[in-house]
Design an enzyme around this catalytic site. Structure first.
Site, mmCIF file in Angstrom:
data_model
loop_
_atom_site.group_PDB
_atom_site.id
_atom_site.type_symbol
_atom_site.label_atom_id
_atom_site.label_comp_id
_atom_site.label_asym_id
_atom_site.label_seq_id
_atom_site.Cartn_x
_atom_site.Cartn_y
_atom_site.Cartn_z
ATOM 1 C CE LYS A 111 -2.185 -0.735 3.903
ATOM 2 N NZ LYS A 111 -1.724 -2.049 4.371
ATOM 3 N NE ARG B 296 -3.903 -0.825 10.220
ATOM 4 C CZ ARG B 296 -2.808 -0.341 9.616
ATOM 5 N NH1 ARG B 296 -2.825 0.836 9.063
ATOM 6 N NH2 ARG B 296 -1.733 -1.061 9.576
ATOM 7 N NE ARG C 187 7.483 -2.692 5.646
ATOM 8 C CZ ARG C 187 6.179 -2.473 5.770
ATOM 9 N NH1 ARG C 187 5.475 -2.095 4.724
ATOM 10 N NH2 ARG C 187 5.583 -2.672 6.923
ATOM 11 N NE ARG D 79 6.676 -0.250 9.635
ATOM 12 C CZ ARG D 79 5.467 -0.204 9.078
ATOM 13 N NH1 ARG D 79 5.321 0.331 7.882
ATOM 14 N NH2 ARG D 79 4.414 -0.699 9.689
ATOM 15 N NE ARG E 41 2.282 -4.635 11.174
ATOM 16 C CZ ARG E 41 3.230 -4.470 10.246
ATOM 17 N NH1 ARG E 41 4.406 -5.029 10.394
ATOM 18 N NH2 ARG E 41 2.984 -3.755 9.196
HETATM 19 P P1 AMP Z 1 1.172 0.831 8.955
HETATM 20 O O1 AMP Z 1 2.380 1.645 8.638
HETATM 21 O O2 AMP Z 1 -0.040 1.281 8.191
HETATM 22 O O3 AMP Z 1 1.422 -0.660 8.833
HETATM 23 O O4 AMP Z 1 0.829 1.103 10.499
HETATM 24 C C1 AMP Z 1 1.741 0.777 11.520
HETATM 25 C C2 AMP Z 1 1.032 0.719 12.865
HETATM 26 O O5 AMP Z 1 0.452 1.994 13.165
HETATM 27 C C3 AMP Z 1 -0.131 -0.261 12.944
HETATM 28 O O6 AMP Z 1 0.293 -1.588 13.214
HETATM 29 C C4 AMP Z 1 -0.946 0.343 14.080
HETATM 30 O O7 AMP Z 1 -0.352 0.075 15.337
HETATM 31 C C5 AMP Z 1 -0.799 1.831 13.815
HETATM 32 N N1 AMP Z 1 -1.864 2.323 12.904
HETATM 33 C C6 AMP Z 1 -1.709 2.834 11.644
HETATM 34 N N2 AMP Z 1 -2.900 3.165 11.114
HETATM 35 C C7 AMP Z 1 -3.839 2.868 12.046
HETATM 36 C C8 AMP Z 1 -5.254 2.952 12.093
HETATM 37 N N3 AMP Z 1 -5.972 3.416 11.072
HETATM 38 N N4 AMP Z 1 -5.873 2.539 13.236
HETATM 39 C C9 AMP Z 1 -5.182 2.086 14.294
HETATM 40 N N5 AMP Z 1 -3.849 1.953 14.311
HETATM 41 C C10 AMP Z 1 -3.172 2.336 13.205
#
Ligand code: AMP
Length: 212
Positions: free
Chosen positions: A13, A88, A127, A159, A170
């Protein structure tokens, strides 16, 4: 153009949203990026979010809804945006509908990217991200001989939530809390599914086709 890009962790994404944002000249809004920046700056938001993120769990809805509520009202979002990593959960999707109603705007496309879990696991564990410009690399594909970003020379890092145990968590969170969001848009006949397997350019081509 207002787009929601949807899909499991590691599906690409972020990579695709960055490309589309540049091509379509719309702002890329990624809640994960906003939260990671808050964590690295040690802000109040960052302190609240860090423990959830480290465990691979979702940050509470009211926190992320607040972020999006404010971010969509910023000037640069007027011409359109691509949402990456939001909504989400169902409450987030419902809250987003209310924000759109209030702002009298409509979403143009909800696109869901799909890839096999094993492929995702391999992608996520390999990654790497540039701390400076946010470019995303994959050790299986990209040659990073000296741990420096090939675009800006910045430091490359993994990360914290890209470790195997956290990734498993996750995926679980995705299945339980995020998949219902897909059905939410599906029943509203707003969802377009896009195959996320293949070269980056190939997937971008499919997404563009879906955008029309
Ligand atoms: P991502 O970079 O989108 O994989 O997000 C990394 C982490 O940020 C996720 O595993 C959540 O802990 C938090 N996070 C990001 N977007 C959201 C969301 N819309 N709702 C809740 N937690 C989020």
């Amino acid at each position: 153009m207002r787009i929601i890009l949807f899909g499991p962790p590691g599906v690409g994404k972020g990579t695709q949203a960055k490309i589309l944002s540049k091509d379509l000249k719309i702002v890329h809004i990624a809640t994960g990026d906003i939260l990671r920046e808050a964590v690295s700056r040690g802000t109040e938001l960052g302190k609240k979010a860090k423990a959830f993120m480290d465990r691979g769990e979702l940050v509470p809805d009211d926190v992320v809804i607040g972020i999006i509520h404010d971010r969509l009202r910023e000037r640069d979002a007027k011409n359109g945006f691509i949402l990456d990593g939001f909504p989400r959960t169902l409450p987030q999707a419902e809250a987003l509908d209310k924000v759109f109603d209030k702002m009298k705007i409509k979403i143009d496309r909800v696109m869901s990217m799909e890839v096999d879990k094993e492929v995702l696991m391999n992608r996520l564990t390999s990654r790497r991200v540039c701390r400076n410009c946010g470019s995303i690399f994959n050790l299986l594909v990209d040659k990073l001989s000296d741990s420096k970003c090939t675009k800006c020379g910045g430091e490359i890092y993994q990360r914290d939530d890209d470790k195997r145990e956290t990734i498993e968590r996750r995926f679980e969170v995705y299945q339980n809390q995020t998949r219902p969001v897909k059905n939410y848009y599906g029943t509203k006949k707003m969802l377009v599914e896009v195959d996320g397997i293949g070269e980056i350019e190939e997937v971008t081509g499919r997404l563009k086709l879906a955008i029309g």
